[in-house]
Design an enzyme around this catalytic site. Structure first.
Site, PDB file in Angstrom:
ATOM      1  N   ASN A 199      31.994  24.493  31.433  1.00 17.32           N
ATOM      2  CA  ASN A 199      33.365  24.835  31.046  1.00 17.32           C
ATOM      3  C   ASN A 199      33.321  25.721  29.807  1.00 17.32           C
ATOM      4  O   ASN A 199      33.137  25.253  28.697  1.00 17.32           O
ATOM      5  CB  ASN A 199      34.158  23.554  30.766  1.00 17.32           C
ATOM      6  CG  ASN A 199      35.639  23.815  30.583  1.00 17.32           C
ATOM      7  OD1 ASN A 199      36.073  24.962  30.458  1.00 17.32           O
ATOM      8  ND2 ASN A 199      36.431  22.763  30.567  1.00 17.32           N
TER       9      ASN A 199
ATOM     10  N   ASN B 249      41.954  27.289  30.493  1.00 14.57           N
ATOM     11  CA  ASN B 249      42.338  27.510  31.895  1.00 14.57           C
ATOM     12  C   ASN B 249      41.993  26.317  32.786  1.00 14.57           C
ATOM     13  O   ASN B 249      41.996  26.428  34.016  1.00 14.57           O
ATOM     14  CB  ASN B 249      41.681  28.792  32.437  1.00 14.57           C
ATOM     15  CG  ASN B 249      40.157  28.717  32.470  1.00 14.57           C
ATOM     16  OD1 ASN B 249      39.567  27.653  32.364  1.00 14.57           O
ATOM     17  ND2 ASN B 249      39.513  29.871  32.601  1.00 14.57           N
ATOM     18  N   ASP B 250      41.709  25.162  32.186  1.00 11.34           N
ATOM     19  CA  ASP B 250      41.385  23.990  33.006  1.00 11.34           C
ATOM     20  C   ASP B 250      42.528  23.643  33.959  1.00 11.34           C
ATOM     21  O   ASP B 250      42.310  23.262  35.111  1.00 11.34           O
ATOM     22  CB  ASP B 250      41.075  22.784  32.120  1.00 11.34           C
ATOM     23  CG  ASP B 250      39.769  22.946  31.353  1.00 11.34           C
ATOM     24  OD1 ASP B 250      39.102  23.986  31.529  1.00 11.34           O
ATOM     25  OD2 ASP B 250      39.419  22.043  30.577  1.00 11.34           O
TER      26      ASP B 250
ATOM     27  N   GLY C  20      36.999  21.638  35.460  1.00 10.65           N
ATOM     28  CA  GLY C  20      37.176  22.652  34.427  1.00 10.65           C
ATOM     29  C   GLY C  20      36.065  23.674  34.288  1.00 10.65           C
ATOM     30  O   GLY C  20      36.153  24.577  33.451  1.00 10.65           O
TER      31      GLY C  20
ATOM     32  N   ASP D   1      33.993  27.019  34.871  1.00 12.18           N
ATOM     33  CA  ASP D   1      34.596  28.335  35.100  1.00 12.18           C
ATOM     34  C   ASP D   1      33.565  29.450  34.972  1.00 12.18           C
ATOM     35  O   ASP D   1      32.372  29.207  34.725  1.00 12.18           O
ATOM     36  CB  ASP D   1      35.767  28.569  34.135  1.00 12.18           C
ATOM     37  CG  ASP D   1      35.417  28.267  32.682  1.00 12.18           C
ATOM     38  OD1 ASP D   1      34.267  28.524  32.288  1.00 12.18           O
ATOM     39  OD2 ASP D   1      36.294  27.773  31.946  1.00 12.18           O
TER      40      ASP D   1
ATOM     41  N   ASP E  86      30.301  31.542  55.134  1.00  9.46           N
ATOM     42  CA  ASP E  86      30.483  30.142  55.500  1.00  9.46           C
ATOM     43  C   ASP E  86      30.712  29.986  57.011  1.00  9.46           C
ATOM     44  O   ASP E  86      31.283  30.868  57.656  1.00  9.46           O
ATOM     45  CB  ASP E  86      31.698  29.608  54.725  1.00  9.46           C
ATOM     46  CG  ASP E  86      31.907  28.126  54.890  1.00  9.46           C
ATOM     47  OD1 ASP E  86      30.997  27.371  54.507  1.00  9.46           O
ATOM     48  OD2 ASP E  86      32.972  27.720  55.377  1.00  9.46           O
TER      49      ASP E  86
ATOM     50  N   GLU F 290      25.805  31.078  57.341  1.00  9.85           N
ATOM     51  CA  GLU F 290      25.536  29.645  57.425  1.00  9.85           C
ATOM     52  C   GLU F 290      25.431  29.269  58.898  1.00  9.85           C
ATOM     53  O   GLU F 290      26.425  29.061  59.581  1.00  9.85           O
ATOM     54  CB  GLU F 290      26.647  28.832  56.751  1.00  9.85           C
ATOM     55  CG  GLU F 290      26.347  27.342  56.772  1.00  9.85           C
ATOM     56  CD  GLU F 290      27.550  26.479  56.404  1.00  9.85           C
ATOM     57  OE1 GLU F 290      27.340  25.342  55.960  1.00  9.85           O
ATOM     58  OE2 GLU F 290      28.694  26.944  56.571  1.00  9.85           O
TER      59      GLU F 290
END
Length: 616
Positions: free
Chosen positions: A132, A137-138, A157, A159, A328, A357
């Site tokens: 964090n 910006n949490d 949190g 980032d 993905d 994937e």
């Protein structure tokens, strides 16, 4: 009176027709190989207005769809001589809204950018759980889920700033490429930290930072000769995506009539893609079924959708100066559409690597998804996908390390994996790994035993392909998925939060247990960086005996001997068996200890340990 009437008319139209609310992509670049650009325009009843471009620029095609809130326009960027122009929305021949569109200049040599290869080591980070760097910006007002570090499945949190702050740690560890799980906005009500239910494909999630923060991460990596890989999701979006909430066309997603909200869960049997015996209903449910209730299944066979996904991918490559993609749930997509998607990207960037994937458990099934596969060709298909993930190797590693050797057990499992290498058209372009963000934590499986970790890491670091490690494993991190779910295999990296009691980012403050994992990882990854024999050399391997697997990586310039002793006891090898690879080599340098080891008649390997020798 006439003026009043005109004003009333304009007022009337402004009530029923909104101005342009969204334009995607918001800007583009000159000089692309494919000059054709599709621009999505969104606004209330925008289809009932006129769309024109300034500077006498011609619109090649205007496509209206069943939802009047959308218009798709196509232009030829080669025919536009100005850097900026206006997209005008007109009602009764009067301009009611304008959007200033920009065609930017591409960065020099953008099309020829290098990508990740077998020279690299990929480090997988779940950004919310790594570090964090910006507590402000949490939680953010415009996004629903707020930070709660006490919730195993909530936002914690981490980032982009936190990752940037710890790039020296990653570089010193020996990682050369970062794969971040998706960082675009995921504004679902809960469990959004994983990022796979994206709600805006053109915007970084504000809890991670901004688009410019993402670009800054990319540039900071390049200063360290490192690379950035975006986790791209083509199969599904979040149910709260603005395009899903107001679908341009009903077939933008796969919709099951008679089911609540059109939802029907996938059966996840993607082997049906190449199964000549598959029933159509099973195949349809595998491909069109939703991954989860909050993840509507995107219909890539819709040409507007496919163009949207292709352009969005290219937009991020150009904007964020990306070095590659990981895609993905690749086999869940429409495979013909995805072949077009992959080709559209690699046509623009011939060296750009994309790994899919391919969560399947046989080499035949996995190899069919790699570009120019003979297996795919037998099914009249070429994926155009450069790289695939070796899930067969992943699934066999823990079994091999837990079992005693037999005809098809123990270390023989690893031997058997590599006997299928002939199926892959580009054997060095496989992603090899023993865990990721979806799997059981390797160190949990083996109760935090560093000996097992060292065997597994030695394997993926010395066989063909691109090794990928999962954040925290290099310090022995664990997590119990069967008991505590995904949140537990995605724990916070110790030291990534200001008030953490211990900091594992600093080798000097690592615990004794963490340091054993870290020191071994750092040694082997940094040794691998400049070892061409490991990157592109050929392989000869020998049938395992007494729990010992031996193989050689070699080219015209040198050779590396790898010995993996999975036996609980020390083992002595008779070297005559390996003379076709040992040839005139008389000694080898142990890359971990630095000691020189004579190679005469026998070689003794301690119990449960790897030995990697540079032959001399």
């Amino acid at each position: 009176m006439k003026k009043i009437t005109t004003l009333l008319l304009l007022l009337f139209f402004s009530v029923f027709f909104s101005q342009i609310q969204k334009v995607e992509p918001a800007f583009w670049w000159k000089g692309m190989k494919n000059p054709e650009l599709q621009i999505l325009l969104y606004g209330k009843n925008i289809a009932n207005s006129q769309i024109e471009l300034s500077d006498n620029i011609q619109i090649k095609n205007i496509q209206k769809v069943e939802n009047p809130n959308y218009v798709f326009i196509t232009i030829n960027t080669n025919e536009i001589n100005t850097e900026k122009f206006k997209i005008n929305q007109k009602i009764k021949n009067k301009i009611v809204a304008s959007y200033n569109y920009e065609l930017k200049n591409r960065k020099q040599n953008s099309a020829d950018r290098e990508s990740y290869t077998s020279k690299d080591v990929m480090y997988l980070i779940m950004p919310d759980r790594f570090a964090n760097g910006d507590t402000s910006n949490d939680s953010v007002p415009q996004l629903t889920e707020k930070a709660n570090r006490n919730d195993r499945n909530g936002r914690h949190g981490g980032d982009l700033k936190g990752i940037i702050n710890n790039l020296d740690y990653l570089q010193n560890l020996g990682a050369t490429t970062l794969w971040l799980t998706p960082v675009c906005e995921d504004n679902e009500p809960k469990t959004t930290y994983h990022g796979y239910a994206q709600t805006d494909l053109y915007k970084i999630d504000a809890r991670y930072g901004t688009n410019d923060d993402y670009l800054e991460l990319s540039r900071q990596l390049k200063k360290r000769n490192m690379k950035l890989v975006m986790d791209y999701v083509t199969n599904h979006w979040g149910a709260s995506h603005w395009l899903i909430k107001d679908l341009p066309t009903k077939d933008w997603i796969h919709w099951f009539e008679g089911e609540p909200n059109g939802f029907k869960r996938s059966n996840y049997k993607t082997t049906s893609q190449f199964d000549t015996n598959a029933s159509e209903i099973d195949k349809k449910l595998a491909l069109d079924g939703w991954f989860d209730t909050s993840m509507p299944d995107i219909n890539q066979s819709n040409p507007l959708v496919l163009k949207y996904l292709t352009q969005n991918a290219i937009w991020w490559i150009e904007f964020a100066e990306l070095d590659g993609f990981r895609v993905d749930t690749y086999p869940y997509n429409n495979k013909e559409a995805m072949a077009t998607w992959a080709k559209g990207i690699t046509d623009e960037y011939p060296k750009f690597n994309i790994v899919g994937e391919s969560w399947l458990y046989s080499a035949a099934q996995i190899s069919a998804w790699q570009k120019d596969s003979k297996v795919g060709e037998a099914a009249h298909y070429n994926s155009n996908l450069p790289s695939v993930m070796d899930f067969m190797l992943y699934s066999e590693i823990p079994k091999a390390l837990k079992e005693k050797d037999g005809w098809d057990s123990g270390m023989t499992r690893l031997y058997n994996v590599f006997t299928s290498d002939f199926l892959y058209p580009d054997i060095n372009n496989l992603l090899v790994f023993f865990e990721n963000h979806d799997t059981d934590r390797f160190n949990e499986i083996f109760n935090g035993n560093p000996a097992e970790y060292k065997l597994a890491l030695s394997l993926i670091s010395t066989v063909r392909g691109i090794p990928q490690i999962y954040y925290g494993s290099e310090i022995g991190m664990m997590g119990d998925k069967p008991k505590l779910g995904d949140g537990d295999i995605r724990r916070d990296f110790p030291g990534g939060w200001k008030n953490d009691s211990q900091n594992a980012f600093n080798p000097e403050t690592q615990t004794k247990e963490q340091k054993e994992f870290y020191d071994f990882t750092q040694k082997i990854l940094n040794w691998r960086k400049n070892n061409e024999v490991i990157h592109t050399g050929k392989t000869t391997h020998y049938l395992p005996e007494n729990g010992v697997y031996v193989y050689f990586r070699f080219n015209e310039k040198g050779s590396v001997m790898v010995v993996l002793n999975n036996n609980e006891k020390e083992q002595t090898l008779q070297l005559k068996r390996f003379e076709e690879n040992l040839k005139s080599y008389t000694k080898g340098k142990d890359i971990i200890s630095g000691n020189e080891i004579p190679l005469s008649e026998t070689l003794t390997i301690p119990a449960k340990s790897p030995l990697i020798l540079e032959l001399k």
